[in-house]
Design a protein around this motif. Structure first.
Motif, PDB file in Angstrom:
ATOM      1  N   SER A 139      20.082  31.549  31.713  1.00  8.55           N
ATOM      2  CA  SER A 139      20.027  31.712  32.847  1.00  8.55           C
ATOM      3  C   SER A 139      20.464  32.919  33.077  1.00  8.55           C
ATOM      4  O   SER A 139      22.115  32.831  33.097  1.00  8.55           O
ATOM      5  N   ALA A 140      20.824  33.287  34.965  1.00  8.90           N
ATOM      6  CA  ALA A 140      21.670  34.186  35.246  1.00  8.90           C
ATOM      7  C   ALA A 140      22.913  34.318  35.769  1.00  8.90           C
ATOM      8  O   ALA A 140      23.451  33.014  35.804  1.00  8.90           O
ATOM      9  N   LYS A 141      23.329  35.282  35.542  1.00  9.61           N
ATOM     10  CA  LYS A 141      24.920  35.608  35.512  1.00  9.61           C
ATOM     11  C   LYS A 141      24.848  34.833  37.180  1.00  9.61           C
ATOM     12  O   LYS A 141      24.640  35.168  37.801  1.00  9.61           O
ATOM     13  N   GLN A 142      25.889  33.998  37.283  1.00  7.09           N
ATOM     14  CA  GLN A 142      26.520  33.242  38.819  1.00  7.09           C
ATOM     15  C   GLN A 142      27.606  34.018  39.191  1.00  7.09           C
ATOM     16  O   GLN A 142      28.030  33.971  40.551  1.00  7.09           O
ATOM     17  N   TRP A 143      28.456  34.000  38.543  1.00  6.54           N
ATOM     18  CA  TRP A 143      30.100  33.857  39.174  1.00  6.54           C
ATOM     19  C   TRP A 143      30.294  35.159  38.425  1.00  6.54           C
ATOM     20  O   TRP A 143      29.958  35.755  36.790  1.00  6.54           O
ATOM     21  N   ARG A 144      31.652  35.164  38.788  1.00  6.72           N
ATOM     22  CA  ARG A 144      32.464  36.494  38.379  1.00  6.72           C
ATOM     23  C   ARG A 144      33.798  35.904  38.303  1.00  6.72           C
ATOM     24  O   ARG A 144      34.275  35.308  38.907  1.00  6.72           O
ATOM     25  N   PRO A 145      34.593  36.393  36.387  1.00  6.94           N
ATOM     26  CA  PRO A 145      36.212  35.393  36.128  1.00  6.94           C
ATOM     27  C   PRO A 145      37.142  36.547  36.925  1.00  6.94           C
ATOM     28  O   PRO A 145      37.101  37.294  37.176  1.00  6.94           O
ATOM     29  N   SER A 146      37.946  35.459  36.702  1.00  5.47           N
ATOM     30  CA  SER A 146      38.908  36.072  37.992  1.00  5.47           C
ATOM     31  C   SER A 146      40.016  35.651  36.620  1.00  5.47           C
ATOM     32  O   SER A 146      40.199  34.272  36.146  1.00  5.47           O
ATOM     33  N   THR A 147      41.303  36.086  36.663  1.00  2.22           N
ATOM     34  CA  THR A 147      42.463  36.029  36.162  1.00  2.22           C
ATOM     35  C   THR A 147      43.781  35.453  37.098  1.00  2.22           C
ATOM     36  O   THR A 147      43.490  35.544  38.777  1.00  2.22           O
ATOM     37  N   PRO A 148      45.009  34.705  37.236  1.00  9.24           N
ATOM     38  CA  PRO A 148      45.873  34.468  38.159  1.00  9.24           C
ATOM     39  C   PRO A 148      46.263  35.646  38.655  1.00  9.24           C
ATOM     40  O   PRO A 148      46.041  35.619  39.742  1.00  9.24           O
ATOM     41  N   ALA A 149      46.009  36.305  37.627  1.00 11.15           N
ATOM     42  CA  ALA A 149      46.883  37.942  38.431  1.00 11.15           C
ATOM     43  C   ALA A 149      45.794  38.668  39.323  1.00 11.15           C
ATOM     44  O   ALA A 149      46.556  39.350  40.059  1.00 11.15           O
ATOM     45  N   MET A 150      44.636  38.250  39.135  1.00 14.18           N
ATOM     46  CA  MET A 150      43.478  38.805  40.037  1.00 14.18           C
ATOM     47  C   MET A 150      43.456  37.678  41.638  1.00 14.18           C
ATOM     48  O   MET A 150      43.728  38.103  42.643  1.00 14.18           O
TER      49      MET A 150
ATOM     50  N   ARG B 197      37.275  31.486  39.434  1.00 13.43           N
ATOM     51  CA  ARG B 197      36.322  32.121  39.466  1.00 13.43           C
ATOM     52  C   ARG B 197      35.666  32.082  40.697  1.00 13.43           C
ATOM     53  O   ARG B 197      35.123  31.595  41.659  1.00 13.43           O
ATOM     54  N   LEU B 198      34.839  33.702  41.153  1.00 10.74           N
ATOM     55  CA  LEU B 198      34.073  33.303  42.704  1.00 10.74           C
ATOM     56  C   LEU B 198      32.711  33.720  41.981  1.00 10.74           C
ATOM     57  O   LEU B 198      32.550  34.442  41.168  1.00 10.74           O
ATOM     58  N   PRO B 199      31.896  33.820  43.135  1.00 13.63           N
ATOM     59  CA  PRO B 199      30.690  33.693  43.427  1.00 13.63           C
ATOM     60  C   PRO B 199      30.045  35.072  43.447  1.00 13.63           C
ATOM     61  O   PRO B 199      30.724  35.625  43.541  1.00 13.63           O
ATOM     62  N   LEU B 200      29.369  35.541  42.256  1.00 17.03           N
ATOM     63  CA  LEU B 200      28.770  36.754  42.750  1.00 17.03           C
ATOM     64  C   LEU B 200      28.131  37.183  43.846  1.00 17.03           C
ATOM     65  O   LEU B 200      27.613  36.020  44.021  1.00 17.03           O
ATOM     66  N   PRO B 201      28.351  38.102  44.551  1.00 18.59           N
ATOM     67  CA  PRO B 201      26.794  38.227  45.692  1.00 18.59           C
ATOM     68  C   PRO B 201      25.132  38.240  45.868  1.00 18.59           C
ATOM     69  O   PRO B 201      24.461  37.732  45.783  1.00 18.59           O
ATOM     70  N   GLN B 202      25.374  38.674  44.498  1.00 13.16           N
ATOM     71  CA  GLN B 202      23.779  38.496  43.926  1.00 13.16           C
ATOM     72  C   GLN B 202      24.047  38.420  42.080  1.00 13.16           C
ATOM     73  O   GLN B 202      25.288  38.587  41.311  1.00 13.16           O
ATOM     74  N   PRO B 203      23.186  36.909  42.399  1.00 12.73           N
ATOM     75  CA  PRO B 203      22.968  36.869  40.617  1.00 12.73           C
ATOM     76  C   PRO B 203      22.755  37.758  39.129  1.00 12.73           C
ATOM     77  O   PRO B 203      22.353  38.346  40.159  1.00 12.73           O
TER      78      PRO B 203
END
Ligand SMILES: [Zn+2]
Length: 477
Positions: A438-449, A424-430
């Motif tokens: 609570s605010a979303k902080q992460w962007r989900p990521s798959t192995p292909a990404m 997972r990658l941190p979002l630039p803005q929650p």
């Protein structure tokens, strides 16, 4: 007092004698291998040294898969037709840029987003759109070539049934949940697997990785009945029957490169390494990490080897014959585990091709040691998601083919649909959520990404609706 003095003298002499013996017996450097008493060097070290001084093979080891496939990847025709840009009429509302003309006689066949397609509404009020190729005037449905083509069952039902199978519920269980016939579920799985295999072939090619971990896990299939079978007994029996699941993954992006079923033999190791080599870019020779299974050595040597002319030893006489040697950039290390009474008693690292320094340099980029931990973790995940590989199974998919279909489904589901927690990658803005959470902080990521193959998390419906073009497109997926 006398006996004390005598004792000290004796001890001193013994110590001196031991020093002399050690000095004589201990090899002064790695090159100087002289016969040493076996009591001082354990047999494992000997094998280690024998592998180090690998002298190449007189012939190139044959690989069946290499001989039978002449063109590994279908290539696009050399000259694509000109793109069609509509200038007249109103702007088109329906996006047809993910489709291609299927007509084999059409010059635009297989070219995705070439502007030759028009949406033509829903014939007979059906759920799917009809598309028209303006070049050859050929009509076709947008589901052509997918699992949904010609199916009367609802799309949601098919997607949910396949999702249930991908999440590890068996065929009978899935059939009970959705109140469908088990044979229908099996039929859908067979068709989905075929389509997903094509999808994997289409997307997984020219992948660049720095490391590959390989492993095999045993699957209890129809040869062994449920329960009452110890793991050791099962392994012994399965050694002779084709029920091993072979797994290859990139530990950095967590991408599953290949997944297959077969015996634990040299032929299968060759075939499996062949599949891995097909997925990787031709000039990409990563660091391979495996368990102590010795056939990997030959299999890797087959696909990552070259002829080397050894230097002459004498000035006269015939030149020595060329030897088949590993490519200089090939790195290969093994993790040999010793298990006694189901307990891990020793772990040994063995560098087979390349130097320990080079291997450590590749691993240091991630801060890792030589390990196969990631592929072992994924084995557990496969057991949870593929019903036929679970510990005690009684699914319809007991045969090798059935297992292959479930693995094809899991392969795509894992790579494209399942976000991986460690990627997972941190979002630039929650991002704020709709509720009071609570605010979303992460962007989900798959192995292909993570491997740079795609830019979003795919839904299973999206994957199943994807029409796989006959050749890799220029822009990628
Ligand atoms: Zn056409």
């Amino acid at each position: 007092m006398v006996s004390n003095l005598f004792f000290y003298q004796l001890a001193l002499i013994t110590l001196l004698w031991l020093c002399l013996l050690l000095h004589y017996a201990w090899p002064s450097d790695r090159a100087a291998i002289r016969p040493t008493p076996s009591a001082l060097t354990p047999p494992r070290r000997k094998r280690h040294r024998a592998l180090k001084s690998f002298e190449g093979l007189a012939t190139k080891p044959p690989c069946d898969a290499c001989e039978h496939t002449n063109a590994p990847h279908p290539h696009a025709p050399s000259a694509p037709p000109p793109r069609i840009v509509m200038t007249r009429g109103r702007r088109r509302q329906v996006d047809t840029s993910h489709h291609f003309c299927p007509n084999p006689d059409c010059a635009y066949r297989g070219w995705v987003g070439w502007g030759n397609l028009r949406a033509n509404g829903h014939p007979n009020g059906g759920p799917w759109r009809q598309l028209l190729c303006v070049v050859c005037r050929h009509y076709f449905l947008e589901t052509l070539g997918t699992l949904f083509h010609g199916k009367r069952a609802s799309v949601d039902l098919i997607v949910r049934v396949i999702a249930c199978l991908a999440e590890g519920l068996g065929i009978r269980g899935t059939a009970r949940v959705f109140e469908v016939d088990p044979d229908t579920v099996l039929q859908w799985l067979v068709e989905a697997a075929e389509q997903l295999r094509a999808f994997s072939r289409h997307v997984l090619h020219d992948v660049r990785v720095r490391q590959v971990q390989l492993d095999e896990l045993f699957a209890l299939l129809s040869a062994v009945k449920d329960g009452e079978v110890s793991a050791a007994e099962a392994i012994e029996r399965l050694e002779r029957s084709p029920q091993w699941v072979w797994v290859a993954m990139d530990p950095e992006s967590k991408l599953l490169l290949a997944l297959d079923v077969g015996n634990r033999t040299l032929a299968m190791a060759q075939c499996f390494v062949h599949q891995v080599a097909q997925v990787l870019a031709p000039d990409c020779a990563p660091l391979f990490l495996t368990d102590g299974f010795r056939e990997y050595l030959t299999a890797l040597l087959t696909h990552y080897g070259q002829w080397v002319q050894p230097p002459r030893r004498q000035a006269t006489g015939p030149r020595p014959k060329p030897r088949w040697m590993p490519q200089p950039q090939l790195l290969y290390a093994q993790v040999v585990k010793t298990v006694r009474r189901r307990r891990l008693v020793a772990v040994q690292h063995r560098v087979v091709f390349g130097t320990l320094e080079a291997v450590q340099q590749v691993l240091a980029a991630c801060g890792w040691q030589i390990n196969t931990a990631f592929v072992e973790r994924i084995n557990l995940s496969i057991r949870q998601h593929v019903a036929a590989v679970g510990r005690r199974v009684s699914t319809l998919c007991k045969g090798e083919d059935g297992l292959r279909q479930q693995l094809a489904l899991y392969h795509v589901y894992y790579n494209f649909c399942l976000p991986h927690a460690s990627l997972r990658l941190p979002l630039p803005q929650p991002e704020r959520t709709n509720g009071c959470g609570s605010a979303k902080q992460w962007r989900p990521s798959t192995p292909a990404m993570a491997a740079g193959l795609t830019d979003h998390v795919w839904t299973l419906r999206e994957v199943l609706l994807f029409r796989v073009p006959p050749w890799p497109q220029l822009a990628g997926v």
